[in-house]
Design a protein around this motif. Structure first.
Motif, short mmCIF file in Angstrom:
data_model
loop_
_atom_site.label_atom_id
_atom_site.label_comp_id
_atom_site.label_asym_id
_atom_site.label_seq_id
_atom_site.Cartn_x
_atom_site.Cartn_y
_atom_site.Cartn_z
N VAL A 17 -31.21 24.90 -36.85
CA VAL A 17 -31.39 24.50 -35.45
C VAL A 17 -30.00 24.14 -34.96
CG1 VAL A 17 -32.43 22.85 -33.84
CG2 VAL A 17 -33.74 23.66 -35.81
N SER A 143 -14.87 17.79 -35.60
CA SER A 143 -15.66 18.97 -35.23
C SER A 143 -17.11 18.65 -35.55
CB SER A 143 -15.21 20.18 -36.05
OG SER A 143 -16.23 21.15 -36.09
N SER A 145 -20.09 20.07 -36.08
CA SER A 145 -20.89 20.63 -37.17
C SER A 145 -20.32 20.26 -38.54
CB SER A 145 -21.00 22.14 -37.04
OG SER A 145 -19.71 22.72 -37.05
N HIS A 202 -19.09 24.71 -25.93
CA HIS A 202 -19.81 23.44 -25.70
C HIS A 202 -19.57 22.97 -24.27
CE1 HIS A 202 -21.21 22.49 -29.73
NE2 HIS A 202 -20.03 22.81 -30.23
#
Ligand code: PMV
Length: 333
Positions: A17, A143, A145, A202
């Motif tokens: 996800v 960052s 992730s 983003h």
């Protein structure tokens, strides 16, 4: 002059996800969930030496990379309010990846999680759990992730129904035994550097006409994915996985000054995966990261048949194929 040295190996993760869009200070607009990999790794040695002011030097596979050094300098500068000692440090970073940088293969996730662990080491040890939590939080600030690469297996980043989850750091969680040993074979469709960075992507979400709909969808997908992984429902897992990949790329294509990272062979691979699944009923699914490469997700139980199909039908579409799988998380080395 006192010096401190730390060395860590971490790996990339692939989101089931997706995190796409931020709020506040590097916080996610929706919870995300990922699998930490094993073979796509970064090994980083950082040496912290007391100095008159902050400076950073960085080599990637032995080659000086001023661009990355500048990014780390900017990152460390943002932390000096909380950790004043960082403003009087010479930081030497020697890093290397086992996979190509800049192709949307989340080199930032492994690279920055490895550096965050070195930094957490330098900033001092707490209890073991707190150490990883702090490192995850430090990685997130570099960052987003990357904060999910601090643990092996599946992790969640973002406040959600999973007890203990947070917007500040990632937490690991257990899945059903049937889904514990998933494979991720990556079809590297192109090794060209991507033209639009994730940071820019983003930022485009802030102005996106579909942003509320995307965040509603992401929350719904998150709940369904979490349940599917815990109950071993691979069909629901795969359905959401593929929808998430296409939703991420749909956001990119339809954002202000939209852009496309998929290549013709990305689509060709997706069609072959879906045809194969329909014909054989075998559980092979795809996902995409921020790039053209296709991640092929399948369980250990059907590995042989699926890897034969990959070798014969899918690998010819790629410049190379990396067979990866669930990894167990960071290693001090
Ligand atoms: O961590 P960042 O800021 O590079 O964002 C990457 C986000 C995606 O990789 C596209 C999705 C995700 O959740 O990993």
């Amino acid at each position: 002059m006192s010096s401190f040295e730390s060395r860590w190996k971490t790996s990339a993760n692939i989101a089931f996800v997706k995190y796409w869009g931020k709020k506040g200070h590097q916080l996610p607009a929706n919870p995300s969930l990922s699998l930490t990999l094993k073979e796509c790794t970064t090994t980083t040695k950082a040496t912290f030496t007391e100095a008159a002011s902050l400076s950073v030097s960085l080599t990637l596979s032995g080659k000086e990379e001023k661009n990355f050094a500048d990014k780390i300098t900017t990152y460390l500068e943002t932390l000096t309010g909380e950790f004043p000692a960082l403003s009087r440090l010479a930081v030497k970073i020697e890093t290397s990846n086992s996979f190509p940088h800049g192709t949307g293969m989340a080199s930032s996730a492994s690279g920055l999680s490895a550096f965050a662990l070195c930094l957490a080491d330098y900033l001092g040890k707490t209890t073991d759990a707190d150490f990883y939590r702090r490192a995850s939080s430090l990685a997130r600030l570099a960052s987003g992730s990357a904060c999910r690469s601090l643990y092996g297996g599946f992790t969640v980043w973002g406040k959600s129904e999973l007890p203990g989850s947070s917007d500040e750091y990632a937490v690991p969680f257990d899945v059903h035994g049937d889904l514990a040993q998933l494979h991720d074979s990556v079809l590297v469709i192109s090794e060209e550097e991507k033209k639009v960075s994730s940071r820019q992507g983003h930022a485009k979400m802030a102005e996106h006409l579909f942003k509320e709909a995307r965040y509603t969808q992401a929350h719904r997908h998150f709940s369904l994915m979490l349940k599917a992984l815990k109950s071993g429902d691979i069909e629901t897992m795969g359905e959401i996985l593929e929808n998430e990949a296409l939703s991420l790329h749909a956001m990119m294509m339809t954002s202000p000054e939209g852009y496309m990272l998929m290549r013709p062979n990305t689509l060709a691979a997706i069609e072959l995966v879906r045809d194969f699944r329909q014909t054989t009923k075998l559980p092979l699914y795809f996902t995409l990261d921020a790039g053209p490469n296709v991640h092929l997700i399948y369980p250990e139980s059907t590995r042989n048949k699926i890897e034969t199909f990959i070798a014969h039908e899918l690998a010819p579409l790629a410049v190379r194929t990396i067979h990866d799988q669930r990894g167990e998380g960071p290693e001090r080395c």
